[in-house]
Design an enzyme around this catalytic site. Sequence first.
Site, short mmCIF file in Angstrom:
data_model
loop_
_atom_site.label_atom_id
_atom_site.label_comp_id
_atom_site.label_asym_id
_atom_site.label_seq_id
_atom_site.Cartn_x
_atom_site.Cartn_y
_atom_site.Cartn_z
N HIS A 81 -7.53 4.74 10.95
CA HIS A 81 -7.71 4.74 12.40
C HIS A 81 -9.08 4.16 12.79
O HIS A 81 -9.64 4.52 13.83
CB HIS A 81 -7.55 6.16 12.96
CG HIS A 81 -6.21 6.75 12.67
ND1 HIS A 81 -5.11 6.52 13.44
CD2 HIS A 81 -5.80 7.56 11.65
CE1 HIS A 81 -4.07 7.17 12.93
NE2 HIS A 81 -4.46 7.79 11.85
N HIS A 85 -6.71 -0.39 16.13
CA HIS A 85 -5.68 0.12 15.21
C HIS A 85 -4.45 0.60 15.96
O HIS A 85 -4.48 0.78 17.18
CB HIS A 85 -6.25 1.27 14.36
CG HIS A 85 -6.56 2.50 15.15
ND1 HIS A 85 -7.73 2.65 15.87
CD2 HIS A 85 -5.85 3.64 15.37
CE1 HIS A 85 -7.74 3.82 16.48
NE2 HIS A 85 -6.60 4.46 16.20
N ASP A 87 -1.20 3.60 15.93
CA ASP A 87 -0.73 4.89 15.43
C ASP A 87 0.77 4.81 15.18
O ASP A 87 1.51 4.26 16.00
CB ASP A 87 -0.97 6.00 16.46
CG ASP A 87 -2.43 6.32 16.68
OD1 ASP A 87 -3.26 5.93 15.84
OD2 ASP A 87 -2.73 6.95 17.71
N HIS A 91 1.51 10.31 13.05
CA HIS A 91 0.13 10.70 13.30
C HIS A 91 0.04 12.07 13.98
O HIS A 91 -0.84 12.87 13.68
CB HIS A 91 -0.54 9.63 14.16
CG HIS A 91 -2.01 9.83 14.39
ND1 HIS A 91 -2.85 10.38 13.45
CD2 HIS A 91 -2.79 9.55 15.48
CE1 HIS A 91 -4.08 10.43 13.93
NE2 HIS A 91 -4.06 9.94 15.16
#
Length: 249
Positions: A81, A85, A87, A91
């Site tokens: 992360h 970035h 997710d 996550h």
Amino acid sequence: MAPLFLILVSLPLLTSSGEDPRPLRREVYGGGRIIDVTHRVSPESLVWGNGGAGLGQYLRLRRSIKNGNNTNSSVMNLSVHTGTHVDAPGHFIDRFFDAGFDVDSLDLDVLIGPGLLVDVPRDKNIAAEVMESLKIPKGIKRVLFRTSNTDRGLMYKKEEDTSFVGFSSDGAKWLVENTDIKLVGIDYLSVAAYDDLDSAHIEFLKNGEIIPLEGLKLDNVKAGLYYVNCLPMRLYGAEGSPVRCVLIP
């Protein structure tokens, strides 16, 4: 987690005097055809929950030409992360993590395609009324939200600032229920406001259809329509990944 390995190759251009110049680092390529909206990863990069220490030395030469090896080869150690970035659903949703909904399973058709860069009313979290006021047309699947985070240069600071702008829980819910957006981009390390970190993330991730794109570099980029290209690494089992994200006008 096993370390990632990165081979670094340098191909300097020679000046007329035969000297090696410093490499040219750019934000725009191809005469303006490609705009890089990725924050550069460096030892100074902001890291969530690191007390302002920054990322630190994330590369280590495992093999070195100076030490008699035939190549320079580095080991890379950093959070998935870090910087700009994405997710994956795992996550925040543990059942998705257990089921293997990792970054390798993300839909590239969501991460690549026409998208819209919009300016959010400054100093406001993205609540339901803000989302409604933006009047994002139906059919738009990718939206990058520029906030006062960009104006304040928060991604350039080594210490996190909990006053950053992000989605409130009701703003995330409004987006899910009233738009066709599947890629939600924002200009700080979290798509969710600090007071709604869990709830807003869960609103986006609970159906496994929306991809949060965080830590975008939106300085000096005009609002409007672009062709978005944001590709994560194919990290099997990882709930996030750094991306290289570019916009094509």
